[in-house]
Design an enzyme around this catalytic site. Structure first.
Site, short mmCIF file in Angstrom:
data_model
loop_
_atom_site.label_atom_id
_atom_site.label_comp_id
_atom_site.label_asym_id
_atom_site.label_seq_id
_atom_site.Cartn_x
_atom_site.Cartn_y
_atom_site.Cartn_z
N GLU A 13 40.69 28.51 29.34
CA GLU A 13 40.52 27.80 30.60
C GLU A 13 39.01 27.66 30.78
O GLU A 13 38.27 28.64 30.62
CB GLU A 13 41.09 28.59 31.78
CG GLU A 13 40.94 27.80 33.08
CD GLU A 13 41.33 28.59 34.33
OE1 GLU A 13 41.45 29.82 34.27
OE2 GLU A 13 41.50 27.94 35.39
N ARG A 69 44.61 42.51 23.27
CA ARG A 69 43.27 41.97 23.40
C ARG A 69 42.26 43.04 23.03
O ARG A 69 42.57 44.23 22.98
CB ARG A 69 43.05 41.46 24.81
CG ARG A 69 43.20 42.54 25.86
CD ARG A 69 43.18 42.00 27.28
NE ARG A 69 42.35 40.83 27.42
CZ ARG A 69 42.54 39.90 28.36
NH1 ARG A 69 43.52 40.04 29.22
NH2 ARG A 69 41.75 38.86 28.46
N LYS A 93 36.54 37.97 32.23
CA LYS A 93 35.70 36.90 32.75
C LYS A 93 35.31 37.19 34.20
O LYS A 93 34.20 36.88 34.61
CB LYS A 93 36.47 35.58 32.71
CG LYS A 93 36.28 34.80 31.41
CD LYS A 93 36.82 33.39 31.61
CE LYS A 93 37.51 32.90 30.37
NZ LYS A 93 38.25 31.67 30.59
#
Length: 562
Positions: free
Chosen positions: A33, A259, A269
């Site tokens: 994104e 992850r 983020k």
RNA sequence: UGGGGCGUCGCCAAGCGGUAAGGCAACGGGUUUUGGUCCCGUCAUUCGGAGGUUCGAAUCCUUCCGCCCCAGCCA
């Protein structure tokens, strides 16, 4: 076909699919994104997706998942494209945006409504939440769940036209409010957002949610294997539900992997954005940041990051990889590639008393002992030089084999020198300079009589030195797991390492560094690997330390101090 | 304790019923004009615990324990 990189469960799945004939190619995608900069955790995903496609002769799409105009910005799409390319991966013609599919998403939602599998809900956000139930209690059906197809169609069209305010209506999938999987309790698939979209501008005021848009984007692009992180495992039934209900011909397989987490830093983020906005770091590309752009500015190479991603593997267990693994990768790469220079960070003046006044000479030095092809250069030597302050001890501890009163050491590529006198400030006692003698017979650093010397020091001729700034970086946080600390009530701000950046002025470098440009990598012998900062100018050079060399002496000294 | 996952050396991570790979770190030693690099060696009788099946289990079964994720109109 060259198979490189450790095998892992995703690879096994792909190989089975190829063998069984389920697929004859591999099409993956990297779907960021555009709401922030990429970090090394994304690098893991990029290496996985592009790497797998490359390995099996398929392809990997770069797709911007831009379904929430409130958060997204073209600045981020540019930085993301730059970072992926910099890492060395290519999407060729396959650059996509989820927003390119808004028309299709819309038509599919009409189909769902007609099939009785989606309805317009007039519950407020708060009401939706309370109707959803909890982890242990089932939800309750929305009173709007049984609106007629016709009414749903009309209302949805009004939503699309912009007749309503945000939050007044949403489109929901009609699945099962009692499902033990909360994601299946009539999830919202379209919401009203009156905002400017970076690509579709004001064409839409309804936007699809991730769960609805992602599976369809994958399907539209013919993705074979849709790789995502563990937290989406619970969403897989929804992913599959949409594709099944819609009867699409391409139904990709979602596969989840763990992850990446690195100790002494944060990898979300949101947290990184906080650090940037609070001014704790200078920006997304601050060399202390685990962002791709930060690592780049720090001096990390794409090769070292890819190697790292290879080494850490791909699995499903939560993990926190040790920073030393990353450091190992950059040292390994730079050892082979970085040209060597001499530079002194904390200069200590040394006068070679028996060296002729006003005289100097050029001494050849090897540019990279690991790569003969990199050749040699000349380094000027003269009567007054600088050595590293750390390399002299008036009262040397055991096992210290650098310079000390009366002791002889080698100046790399130059001469053996012996310390004869320590000149101090009368009042403060601070060491001002050393007076040494040199042995002219040891030119180049070898002694014809075969006498040995225990230490070899780097040095810079005072009259030829290039005055520079150096930035020494350390871990961003002082504790290994700041996120876990935060969950225990320790604020992120309080676990930041106050000494993560140390700026040194008045460093002295050999003149050959004048040939370096911003971005260039190098090693200052005995100090570490550095790169020339983008802000560096010939008048005011700045070097960022990427990583130190392994330091056995530091270890010994630490051990001796207990 | 609703659902979904995961537990193999300090950190990653192979292993898929035949008797615990590898890497990082650490620790010894050798080479060395970077206390760097390189080389050589050490580092899990044991796989979260307990039972069971089997000639044989980290791998199969049972049970217990621990950790992570999910109640955004974020992704």
């Amino acid at each position: 076909m060259e198979i490189k990189g450790a095998s892992h469960f995703i690879q096994d799945i792909i190989e089975k699919d190829l063998e069984s004939g389920k697929h004859d190619t591999v099409i993956t995608r990297f779907p960021p994104e555009p709401n922030g900069y990429l970090h090394i955790g994304h690098a893991k995903s990029i290496c996985l997706n592009f790497g797998l496609a490359e390995k099996y002769g398929g392809r990997c799409h770069l797709r911007f998942d831009d379904t929430n105009p409130r958060k997204e910005d073209p600045e981020y799409v540019h930085s993301i494209m730059h970072d992926v390319e910099w890492l060395g991966f290519h999407w060729g013609d396959h650059l996509y945006y989820a927003s390119d599919y808004f028309g299709e998403f819309y038509r599919y939602s009409l189909q769902l409504i007609k099939q009785g599998q989606a309805y317009v809900c007039s519950l407020s956000p708060d009401e939706i939440r309370s109707y959803r139930g909890t982890l242990t209690e089932p939800g309750i059906n929305s009173p709007y769940r049984k609106r007629s197809v016709q009414e749903n169609l009309e209302l949805f069209q009004e939503m699309k036209k912009g007749s309503f305010k945000e939050g007044e209506y949403v489109l929901r999938a009609r699945i099962d409010m009692a499902s033990p999987n909360i994601n299946m309790r009539d999830p919202v698939i379209y919401r009203i957002i009156h905002a400017w979209h970076h690509r579709t501008r004001d064409a839409w005021c309804i936007y699809p949610t991730y769960d609805y848009a992602h599976c369809l984007s994958d399907s539209i692009e013919g993705i074979t294997h849709s790789l995502c992180s563990l937290e989406f495992q619970d969403h897989r039934p929804l992913y599959d539900w949409f594709l099944e209900q819609l009867g699409v011909s391409c139904h990709p397989q979602q596969i989840e992997f763990a992850r990446l987490n690195l100790n002494f830093t944060v990898m979300s983020k949101r947290k990184l954005t906080q650090l940037v906005q609070s001014g704790h770091v200078s920006g997304w590309d601050d060399p202390r940041m685990p962002t791709i752009s930060g690592l780049r500015r720090r001096g990390y190479t794409p090769e070292s990051i890819r190697r790292f991603c290879d080494l850490i593997g791909v699995a499903k267990s939560d993990n926190v990889v040790d920073m030393s693994m990353l450091e190992y990768c950059i040292r390994e790469d730079l050892n082979k590639r970085a040209p060597r220079y001499m530079g002194v960070i904390n200069p200590l003046k040394v006068v070679i008393t028996n060296y002729p006044q006003e005289s100097s000479e050029e001494l050849p030095a090897i540019n990279n002992p690991e790569d003969e092809a990199m050749g040699t250069r000349n380094v000027p030597f003269s009567r007054v030089i600088y050595i590293e302050a750390e390399d002299f001890r008036e009262d040397p501890p055991k096992k210290y084999f650098r310079l000390a009163p009366g002791r002889e050491v080698r100046l790399r590529y130059a001469y053996f020198i012996t310390c004869q006198e320590v000149v101090k400030d009368q009042e403060t006692g601070r060491i001002l300079e050393l007076r040494c003698t040199y042995d002219p017979a040891t030119r180049g650093g070898d002694s014809p009589d075969g006498r040995k010397v225990k230490g070899t020091l780097h040095w810079v001729s005072a009259g030829h030195a290039v005055r520079s700034g150096v930035r020494i970086y350390d871990r961003l946080f002082s504790r290994p797991n700041p996120i876990q600390d935060e969950k225990k009530g320790l604020a992120l701000n309080d676990t930041l390492n106050p000494a993560s950046l140390q700026e040194q002025q008045g460093c002295m470098m050999e003149p050959a560094v004048k040939g370096l440009k911003p971005g260039d990598i190098l090693q200052f012998e005995r100090l570490g690997y550095f790169c020339v900062d983008p802000e560096s100018t010939p008048a005011s050079p700045v070097f960022n330390r990427t990583v130190s060399l392994k330091d056995t002496w530091a270890k010994i000294e630490k051990k001796m101090q207990g």
